[in-house]
Design an enzyme around this catalytic site. Sequence first.
Site, PDB file in Angstrom:
ATOM      1  N   LEU A  75       0.746  -1.234   0.024  1.00 14.38           N
ATOM      2  CA  LEU A  75      -0.046  -0.015   0.064  1.00 14.38           C
ATOM      3  C   LEU A  75       0.949   1.309  -0.109  1.00 14.38           C
ATOM      4  O   LEU A  75       0.778   2.079  -0.971  1.00 14.38           O
ATOM      5  CB  LEU A  75      -0.833  -0.113   1.291  1.00 14.38           C
ATOM      6  CG  LEU A  75      -1.763   1.057   1.581  1.00 14.38           C
ATOM      7  CD1 LEU A  75      -2.838   1.568   0.326  1.00 14.38           C
ATOM      8  CD2 LEU A  75      -2.507   1.239   2.948  1.00 14.38           C
ATOM      9  N   ARG A  81      18.367  -7.587  42.481  1.00 12.24           N
ATOM     10  CA  ARG A  81      19.570  -6.796  42.412  1.00 12.24           C
ATOM     11  C   ARG A  81      19.459  -5.890  43.747  1.00 12.24           C
ATOM     12  O   ARG A  81      18.450  -5.280  44.103  1.00 12.24           O
ATOM     13  CB  ARG A  81      19.335  -5.712  41.302  1.00 12.24           C
ATOM     14  CG  ARG A  81      20.291  -4.518  41.366  1.00 12.24           C
ATOM     15  CD  ARG A  81      21.815  -5.324  40.790  1.00 12.24           C
ATOM     16  NE  ARG A  81      22.797  -4.181  40.400  1.00 12.24           N
ATOM     17  CZ  ARG A  81      23.817  -4.577  39.879  1.00 12.24           C
ATOM     18  NH1 ARG A  81      24.201  -5.642  40.087  1.00 12.24           N
ATOM     19  NH2 ARG A  81      24.881  -3.382  39.741  1.00 12.24           N
ATOM     20  N   ARG A  87       8.075   3.282  38.999  1.00 10.50           N
ATOM     21  CA  ARG A  87       8.404   3.361  37.865  1.00 10.50           C
ATOM     22  C   ARG A  87       7.962   2.141  37.121  1.00 10.50           C
ATOM     23  O   ARG A  87       7.748   2.002  35.825  1.00 10.50           O
ATOM     24  CB  ARG A  87      10.088   3.111  37.657  1.00 10.50           C
ATOM     25  CG  ARG A  87      10.487   4.690  37.791  1.00 10.50           C
ATOM     26  CD  ARG A  87      12.053   4.612  38.114  1.00 10.50           C
ATOM     27  NE  ARG A  87      12.831   4.154  37.005  1.00 10.50           N
ATOM     28  CZ  ARG A  87      13.682   3.798  37.011  1.00 10.50           C
ATOM     29  NH1 ARG A  87      14.810   3.565  38.001  1.00 10.50           N
ATOM     30  NH2 ARG A  87      14.694   3.290  35.982  1.00 10.50           N
ATOM     31  N   GLU A  99       0.540  -0.132   9.904  1.00 14.62           N
ATOM     32  CA  GLU A  99      -0.854  -0.152  10.012  1.00 14.62           C
ATOM     33  C   GLU A  99      -1.515   1.122  10.556  1.00 14.62           C
ATOM     34  O   GLU A  99      -2.593   1.061  11.233  1.00 14.62           O
ATOM     35  CB  GLU A  99      -1.310  -1.451  11.050  1.00 14.62           C
ATOM     36  CG  GLU A  99      -0.977  -2.758  10.528  1.00 14.62           C
ATOM     37  CD  GLU A  99      -1.931  -3.452   9.823  1.00 14.62           C
ATOM     38  OE1 GLU A  99      -3.009  -2.866   9.371  1.00 14.62           O
ATOM     39  OE2 GLU A  99      -1.550  -4.389   8.966  1.00 14.62           O
TER      40      GLU A  99
HETATM   41  C1  LIG Z   1       8.441  -2.209   9.844  1.00 14.36           C
HETATM   42  C2  LIG Z   1       7.630  -1.626   8.948  1.00 14.36           C
HETATM   43  C3  LIG Z   1       6.963  -2.513   8.104  1.00 14.36           C
HETATM   44  C4  LIG Z   1       5.849  -1.943   7.156  1.00 14.36           C
HETATM   45  N1  LIG Z   1       5.361  -2.839   6.351  1.00 14.36           N
HETATM   46  C5  LIG Z   1       4.510  -2.184   5.378  1.00 14.36           C
HETATM   47  C6  LIG Z   1       3.736  -3.435   4.516  1.00 14.36           C
HETATM   48  O1  LIG Z   1       3.868  -4.652   4.539  1.00 14.36           O
HETATM   49  N2  LIG Z   1       3.049  -2.614   3.635  1.00 14.36           N
HETATM   50  C7  LIG Z   1       2.682  -1.494   3.428  1.00 14.36           C
HETATM   51  O2  LIG Z   1       2.146  -0.938   2.431  1.00 14.36           O
HETATM   52  N3  LIG Z   1       3.538  -0.435   4.345  1.00 14.36           N
HETATM   53  C8  LIG Z   1       4.356  -1.028   5.486  1.00 14.36           C
HETATM   54  N4  LIG Z   1       4.722   0.017   6.087  1.00 14.36           N
HETATM   55  C9  LIG Z   1       4.813   1.183   5.987  1.00 14.36           C
HETATM   56  C10 LIG Z   1       3.585   1.834   7.084  1.00 14.36           C
HETATM   57  O3  LIG Z   1       2.456   1.298   6.946  1.00 14.36           O
HETATM   58  C11 LIG Z   1       3.812   3.378   7.146  1.00 14.36           C
HETATM   59  O4  LIG Z   1       4.900   3.875   7.346  1.00 14.36           O
HETATM   60  C12 LIG Z   1       2.741   4.116   7.787  1.00 14.36           C
HETATM   61  O5  LIG Z   1       1.350   3.872   7.544  1.00 14.36           O
HETATM   62  C13 LIG Z   1       3.111   5.689   8.177  1.00 14.36           C
HETATM   63  O6  LIG Z   1       3.071   6.129   7.067  1.00 14.36           O
HETATM   64  P1  LIG Z   1       4.375   7.032   6.445  1.00 14.36           P
HETATM   65  O7  LIG Z   1       5.494   6.468   6.750  1.00 14.36           O
HETATM   66  O8  LIG Z   1       4.157   7.767   5.168  1.00 14.36           O
HETATM   67  O9  LIG Z   1       4.222   8.387   7.512  1.00 14.36           O
HETATM   68  P2  LIG Z   1       3.764  10.002   7.213  1.00 14.36           P
HETATM   69  O10 LIG Z   1       2.454   9.795   6.948  1.00 14.36           O
HETATM   70  O11 LIG Z   1       4.875  10.455   6.387  1.00 14.36           O
HETATM   71  O12 LIG Z   1       3.944  10.328   8.826  1.00 14.36           O
HETATM   72  C14 LIG Z   1       5.253  11.218   9.146  1.00 14.36           C
HETATM   73  C15 LIG Z   1       4.877  11.946  10.339  1.00 14.36           C
HETATM   74  O13 LIG Z   1       3.835  12.704  10.019  1.00 14.36           O
HETATM   75  C16 LIG Z   1       2.524  13.019  11.031  1.00 14.36           C
HETATM   76  N5  LIG Z   1       1.505  13.108  10.455  1.00 14.36           N
HETATM   77  C17 LIG Z   1       1.137  12.758   9.091  1.00 14.36           C
HETATM   78  N6  LIG Z   1      -0.164  13.040   8.697  1.00 14.36           N
HETATM   79  C18 LIG Z   1      -0.592  13.834   9.931  1.00 14.36           C
HETATM   80  C19 LIG Z   1      -1.798  14.675  10.128  1.00 14.36           C
HETATM   81  N7  LIG Z   1      -2.715  14.634   9.401  1.00 14.36           N
HETATM   82  N8  LIG Z   1      -1.879  15.255  11.263  1.00 14.36           N
HETATM   83  C20 LIG Z   1      -0.728  15.053  12.129  1.00 14.36           C
HETATM   84  N9  LIG Z   1       0.429  14.492  12.110  1.00 14.36           N
HETATM   85  C21 LIG Z   1       0.499  13.839  10.704  1.00 14.36           C
HETATM   86  C22 LIG Z   1       2.904  11.461  11.608  1.00 14.36           C
HETATM   87  O14 LIG Z   1       2.306  11.226  12.752  1.00 14.36           O
HETATM   88  C23 LIG Z   1       4.120  10.944  11.416  1.00 14.36           C
HETATM   89  O15 LIG Z   1       4.860  11.371  12.780  1.00 14.36           O
HETATM   90  C24 LIG Z   1       5.606  -0.564   7.019  1.00 14.36           C
HETATM   91  C25 LIG Z   1       6.349   0.102   8.000  1.00 14.36           C
HETATM   92  C26 LIG Z   1       7.331  -0.144   8.945  1.00 14.36           C
HETATM   93  C27 LIG Z   1       8.091   0.754   9.612  1.00 14.36           C
END
Ligand SMILES: Cc1cc2nc3c(=O)[nH]c(=O)nc-3n(C[C@H](O)[C@H](O)[C@H](O)COP(=O)(O)OP(=O)(O)OC[C@H]3O[C@@H](n4cnc5c(N)ncnc54)[C@H](O)[C@@H]3O)c2cc1C
Length: 690
Positions: free
Chosen positions: A153, A328, A351, A447
Site C-alpha cells: 500500500l 539486584r 516506575r 498499520e
Molecule cells: C517495519 C515496517 C513494516 C511495514 N510494512 C508495510 C507493509 O507490509 N506494507 C505497506 O504497505 N506498508 C508497510 N509499512 C509502512 C507503514 O504502514 C507506514 O510507514 C505508515 O502507515 C506511516 O506512513 P508514513 O511512513 O508515510 O508516515 P507519514 O504519513 O509521512 O507520517 C510522518 C509523520 O507525520 C505525522 N502526520 C502525518 N499526517 C498527519 C496529520 N494529518 N496530522 C498530524 N500529523 C500527521 C505522523 O504522525 C508522523 O509522525 C511498514 C512500515 C514499517 C516501519
Amino acid sequence: MDPELQDILKDFPPGPLSEYRNNASFNWKDMCLLIQGKDALVLKHKIWSTLEKDPVFAHCATKPTLKENRLLTLQRAQKLAEYNFMPAKNLLQKPEMLDSVVMAIGQLDWSSIVKLQLLYNFVISALYGMGTERHFKEIQRLMRREIGACFCLTEIGHGTNTKAMRTTAKFDVKTQEFVFHTPDFQAAKCWAGNLGETATHAVVFATLYTPDGENHGLHAFFIQIRDTQTFENLPGVSIGDMGEKLGLNGVDNGVMLFDQFRVPRAALLNRTGDVSESGLYVSPFKDKKKRLGASLGTLSAGRVGIASMATANLIKAITVGIRYSAVRRQFGPEDSNVELPVLEYQLQQWRLFPYLGAAYVLINFTRTFRKDFIEMQMAMMNKEDPDRLASVGAEVHAISSFAKPLSSWLAQQGVQECREACGGHGYLAVSGLGSVREDNDANCTYEGDNNVLLQQSANWLLNLWSLVQRRQSVAPYTPLGSAIYLDSAESILKSKCKLDTSQQWFEPQALLDAYQFAVCHLLRSTANRMQQLMDQKMDAFTAKNQAQAYHYRPLSIAYGETLFLMRMMRLLNDPNIPEQLRAVLKSLTALFGATNLMKHLSALTQGGYFQSNTSAALQTAIEQLCEKLKPDAIALIDAVAPSDFALNSALGHSDGQVYRHLEEHMASSMKTRPDWWQQVLLPPKKTSHL
Ligand SMILES: Cc1cc2nc3c(=O)[nH]c(=O)nc-3n(C[C@H](O)[C@H](O)[C@H](O)COP(=O)(O)OP(=O)(O)OC[C@H]3O[C@@H](n4cnc5c(N)ncnc54)[C@H](O)[C@@H]3O)c2cc1C
C-alpha cells in the site's frame, strides 16, 4: 490440579526470588489460569516446548549478519508453517486462540511469525475480504505455499495519506489487461514485508483508470511480480530491498517500481468494484468514500492483532524488569549491613508497577476486544442487520484506532523504563530488552501511524457528541457500549469529585467516574473549539489542525483508557473470581488507572471536577498502591511470564540466578584473546641512548 496443567504450571526451584514468592497474597497458578485461560496456556506450552527442541529455533550466540538473519527467518517461518500450531479446524472453533499463537512465537522471535503471517495468512484474509470467487484458486495456492505474497500500500512519497497514492492501473480493452505504471520514484511501492527478497506475488493498491480516462480511486489487485521458477523479477517490474532496519531484520522490506507492466483483468480484487470486459466500471457502492472505506476496512484486523503483539512485548519487558529488581541489591539502612533489593525502593516500584498493571489491563482488553471483533466478522458473514453492522463496524474502527496506539506506546515506554530499571546490565543484549524495544517500535508506525490513527477515535466521538447536543441517545451507535456513558453526559459534566482520602482512590469505580468526566469534558471542549475556529471562517481541515494537540489527542487517549478500565471492571465484577485474586486485580487496576489519570489533570481541574486537594490524595494513593502490590509483584509476573526459553534473558530467568547467568555468558570471552590482538599495541620505538 487439572492433570493437563501439572506439567505446565510447575513449582519454581528455591532461589533468590523465593522470599517474594512465599510472601504473595495469592496462588500464582490460580491467577495464571484466570488471566490466560487453560486453552491458551496449553497451546503456548506446546509451542514453546516444541520449538525449544528444534535446532532451527536455538538462540544465536552472536548477532547474525543481515543475510544470515534473513535465511534463518525464512527457515523458521517454514518450520512454523509445518508445525501448523493453529490448524483450520481449531481456528474455526476458537479463532481467538490465534492471538496466543502469535504472542507465544513472537515472544521468542517476532521476525519469523511476522514473515509467515505476511507471506500467507495476511494476504489470504485480504483476498477473502476484497476478492471474489475468481481469487479462490490463488488462495488455494497460497495455502499450499506454492506462492508467497506481500501487501503493498505504502509509497515512498505517501503512507498515511492513502488517497494520494500515485501508482496507476489503466485498463486496456484490447488485451483485457491492466497496465501498471510508477510515474517516478516517489510513487514507488515501499516497506512491504517480504517484497525485498521473498514474495512471488503481491496485493498492490493502485489508482484505477477506465479506458474513458476516468479515475475510479484506489483499488487492490493481486499480481505476480517474480518468476516462480527463476525468482527473477518479471519484465516491467523492478524490485529492491530496503536494507537494514532498527529491528525486525529477519523480514525483507522492499521497494518496487512498475514500467507499463501488464496484468490480467482478473487480478482486480473486485468485491467492491469491477471493470467489465467492455471497460465499464461497476460497483455496488455509489459513494467512492464508502467503497474505499470498505476495502481498507480489512486493515482493522491488523490493528487488533498489533495490540496483542504489543501486549506480548510489554509482558516480556516487565518480567525482566521486575524479576531483576527483586534480585539486584543496592544500599541499605545505615544501621544494617544488609542491602535491599532495588524493588524495595518506592521510586523503582513507581516506575515499574504501573506497567505491570498495564500488562494485566491489556491482556484483559485485547482478549475481550478480539471477541467483539470475531462476533462482528460472524455477523458480517451471516449478513445480519446492516444498520447494526454499520454501527458495530464504526465502533470497532474507533476502538482499534486507539487500541493499537495506546498498547504499542505502553509497551514502548514500558520496555524503556525496564531497560533503565535494570541499570547497566539492562543494556546488555543478554538482558533480552534491546530486541523487544527495537521490534516493538515498528508497532507504533505500521498499520497506521499512532498519532494519525488516534484522530479517528476522536472523529467518531465527535459524531456521537452531535447527538448528545440534540438530546438524542447514542445507544444505537455504540452497540459495544464503549461510549454509552455519553447518554449521561449532562449529569456527568455537572458532577464534582468528592473524594478527599487516598483510600477512596483504591476503588476502580472512583477512577472510572473521573475518567468518564474527563472524556465528556474533553469532548465538549473539542467540539466548542472546532465551532469557535469555524466561526472565525476557518475551513474544517484547518480548524482540526488547530485542535489536534490539546483536544483531539487527549480526547482519544482518555476515551481509550476509560474503555480499558470499563473492561477491567467487567472482570472484577465477575462473581466467579476467587476473592484473593479479585483483591490484587483491583489494586493493579487502581494503580494503572490512577497513574494514567494524572495525565488528565488539566481536563479534570479545568472542567471543575477536581478540587484543590484532590490530586494530592491521588498521588498518595499511587504511593500506597505501589507499597501494597510489592509483596505480590513476583507472583503477578510468574502468572503471565513466558517460558524461560522464550524470554531468553539472563536478568529475567525464573530461577532468579542473575549472576550465575551473567557469569556463564561472560565466561566464554574470558578464555580467548581477539583475532586482532596484534594490532592493539604499537611496536616499541627504538630509543636512542645519547
Ligand atoms: C517495519 C515496517 C513494516 C511495514 N510494512 C508495510 C507493509 O507490509 N506494507 C505497506 O504497505 N506498508 C508497510 N509499512 C509502512 C507503514 O504502514 C507506514 O510507514 C505508515 O502507515 C506511516 O506512513 P508514513 O511512513 O508515510 O508516515 P507519514 O504519513 O509521512 O507520517 C510522518 C509523520 O507525520 C505525522 N502526520 C502525518 N499526517 C498527519 C496529520 N494529518 N496530522 C498530524 N500529523 C500527521 C505522523 O504522525 C508522523 O509522525 C511498514 C512500515 C514499517 C516501519
